[in-house]
Design a protein around this motif. Structure first.
Motif, PDB file in Angstrom:
ATOM      1  N   TRP A  72       0.993  -1.715   0.274  1.00  0.00           N
ATOM      2  CA  TRP A  72      -0.144  -0.092  -0.148  1.00  0.00           C
ATOM      3  C   TRP A  72       0.720   0.751   0.150  1.00  0.00           C
ATOM      4  N   ALA A  73       1.970   1.565   0.263  1.00  0.00           N
ATOM      5  CA  ALA A  73       2.928   2.363   0.432  1.00  0.00           C
ATOM      6  C   ALA A  73       3.314   2.640  -0.655  1.00  0.00           C
ATOM      7  N   PHE A  74       3.670   1.374  -1.362  1.00  0.00           N
ATOM      8  CA  PHE A  74       4.082   1.473  -3.285  1.00  0.00           C
ATOM      9  C   PHE A  74       2.921   1.913  -3.705  1.00  0.00           C
ATOM     10  N   PHE A  75       2.017   2.204  -3.144  1.00  0.00           N
ATOM     11  CA  PHE A  75       0.465   2.823  -3.865  1.00  0.00           C
ATOM     12  C   PHE A  75       0.174   3.613  -4.127  1.00  0.00           C
ATOM     13  N   GLN A  76       0.897   3.948  -2.578  1.00  0.00           N
ATOM     14  CA  GLN A  76       1.243   5.509  -1.836  1.00  0.00           C
ATOM     15  C   GLN A  76       1.834   6.588  -2.973  1.00  0.00           C
ATOM     16  N   ALA A  77       2.543   6.181  -2.891  1.00  0.00           N
ATOM     17  CA  ALA A  77       3.646   6.390  -3.255  1.00  0.00           C
ATOM     18  C   ALA A  77       3.989   7.019  -5.268  1.00  0.00           C
ATOM     19  N   ASN A  78       3.832   5.685  -5.805  1.00  0.00           N
ATOM     20  CA  ASN A  78       2.915   6.118  -7.419  1.00  0.00           C
ATOM     21  C   ASN A  78       2.163   6.983  -7.441  1.00  0.00           C
ATOM     22  N   SER A  79       0.787   6.794  -6.923  1.00  0.00           N
ATOM     23  CA  SER A  79      -0.587   8.077  -6.789  1.00  0.00           C
ATOM     24  C   SER A  79       0.579   9.323  -6.722  1.00  0.00           C
ATOM     25  N   ILE A  80       1.530   9.769  -5.526  1.00  0.00           N
ATOM     26  CA  ILE A  80       2.178  10.876  -5.852  1.00  0.00           C
ATOM     27  C   ILE A  80       2.206  11.544  -7.192  1.00  0.00           C
ATOM     28  N   LYS A  81       3.663  10.303  -7.451  1.00  0.00           N
ATOM     29  CA  LYS A  81       4.214  10.334  -8.450  1.00  0.00           C
ATOM     30  C   LYS A  81       3.464  10.510  -9.871  1.00  0.00           C
ATOM     31  N   LYS A  82       1.955   9.742  -9.861  1.00  0.00           N
ATOM     32  CA  LYS A  82       1.115  10.186 -10.473  1.00  0.00           C
ATOM     33  C   LYS A  82       1.027  11.118 -10.994  1.00  0.00           C
ATOM     34  N   ASN A  83       0.640  11.962  -9.491  1.00  0.00           N
ATOM     35  CA  ASN A  83       0.276  13.291  -9.299  1.00  0.00           C
ATOM     36  C   ASN A  83       0.785  14.380 -10.089  1.00  0.00           C
ATOM     37  N   MET A  84       2.282  14.040  -9.349  1.00  0.00           N
ATOM     38  CA  MET A  84       3.752  15.241 -10.084  1.00  0.00           C
ATOM     39  C   MET A  84       3.837  15.750 -11.059  1.00  0.00           C
ATOM     40  N   LYS A 104       1.100   7.527 -16.546  1.00  0.00           N
ATOM     41  CA  LYS A 104       0.529   6.703 -17.036  1.00  0.00           C
ATOM     42  C   LYS A 104       0.901   5.011 -16.406  1.00  0.00           C
ATOM     43  N   GLU A 105       2.457   6.274 -16.605  1.00  0.00           N
ATOM     44  CA  GLU A 105       3.835   3.668 -16.359  1.00  0.00           C
ATOM     45  C   GLU A 105       3.466   4.256 -14.612  1.00  0.00           C
ATOM     46  N   TYR A 106       3.039   5.529 -14.229  1.00  0.00           N
ATOM     47  CA  TYR A 106       2.712   5.516 -12.571  1.00  0.00           C
ATOM     48  C   TYR A 106       1.040   5.030 -12.121  1.00  0.00           C
ATOM     49  N   GLU A 107       0.075   5.107 -13.127  1.00  0.00           N
ATOM     50  CA  GLU A 107      -0.943   4.904 -13.453  1.00  0.00           C
ATOM     51  C   GLU A 107      -0.708   3.020 -13.461  1.00  0.00           C
ATOM     52  N   ALA A 108      -0.657   2.373 -14.531  1.00  0.00           N
ATOM     53  CA  ALA A 108       0.006   1.484 -14.096  1.00  0.00           C
ATOM     54  C   ALA A 108       0.467   0.261 -12.899  1.00  0.00           C
TER      55      ALA A 108
END
Length: 188
Positions: A72-84, A104-108
């Protein structure tokens, strides 16, 4: 479980004395004690196995929970990166397409992490349920083996009282109840 590692020897000694008395009833009581001792040892072993399995399953659920938290921490980190990268792409400029591709890569990756975390949560919950089932069996077996041990002690009273029958009858009832309770642990 036995209170003392020599407890079975004490019961055997009582049985040996009873056998020398020549009284067939006391021999019957001695055989009853031996049978109850075997049943108590068997139920005690099952009790120990269930306790160990409950602990093992609970430990596994903790390890799975740690993996779940990491996922879940990995999921959240990718969410932050995707939003940035979404914000950077929305600002426009020559690198906007690259930022959008990176988003899109971070979303996947985020989608894969979500699926993995949810799978791990289900595994954790299953291990916790298994642990609770083993723990419940352990408690039920504890009651059963305790009654069987009491039955052994009460049967021994029949020998000590020189062939009184009521303690032996009481021990048979207690032994049967203890054995039924132990069997019930695996029907639940």
């Amino acid at each position: 479980m036995s209170e003392s590692p020599t407890e079975q020897f004490e019961h055997a000694e009582h049985a040996e004395h009873a056998a020398h008395s020549g009284d067939s009833f006391l021999s019957t009581v001695s055989v009853t004690i031996a049978i109850l001792a075997v049943v108590a040892a068997t139920v005690g072993s099952f009790e120990t196995l269930e306790s160990g399995q409950a602990i093992s399953d609970k430990n596994e659920s903790v390890l799975i929970q740690n993996k779940t938290a990491d996922t879940w921490a990995f999921f959240q980190a990718n969410s932050i990166k995707k939003n940035m990268f979404d914000i950077a792409a929305a600002a426009g400029g020559p690198k906007a397409d690259g930022y959008l591709a990176k988003s899109k890569e971070y979303e996947a990756q985020q989608s894969g992490a979500r699926k993995e975390a949810e799978t791990l949560e289900h595994e954790r919950d299953a291990k916790l349920e298994d642990s609770m089932r083993h723990e419940h069996r352990h408690h039920t077996l504890t009651v059963g083996v305790t009654l069987i041990h009491v039955a052994i002690a009460v049967a021994t009273i029949s020998i000590i009282m020189r062939g009184r029958r009521w303690p032996w009858h009481a021990s048979m009832i207690l032994g049967a109840i203890g054995t039924l309770i132990a069997g019930y642990a695996y029907l639940m």
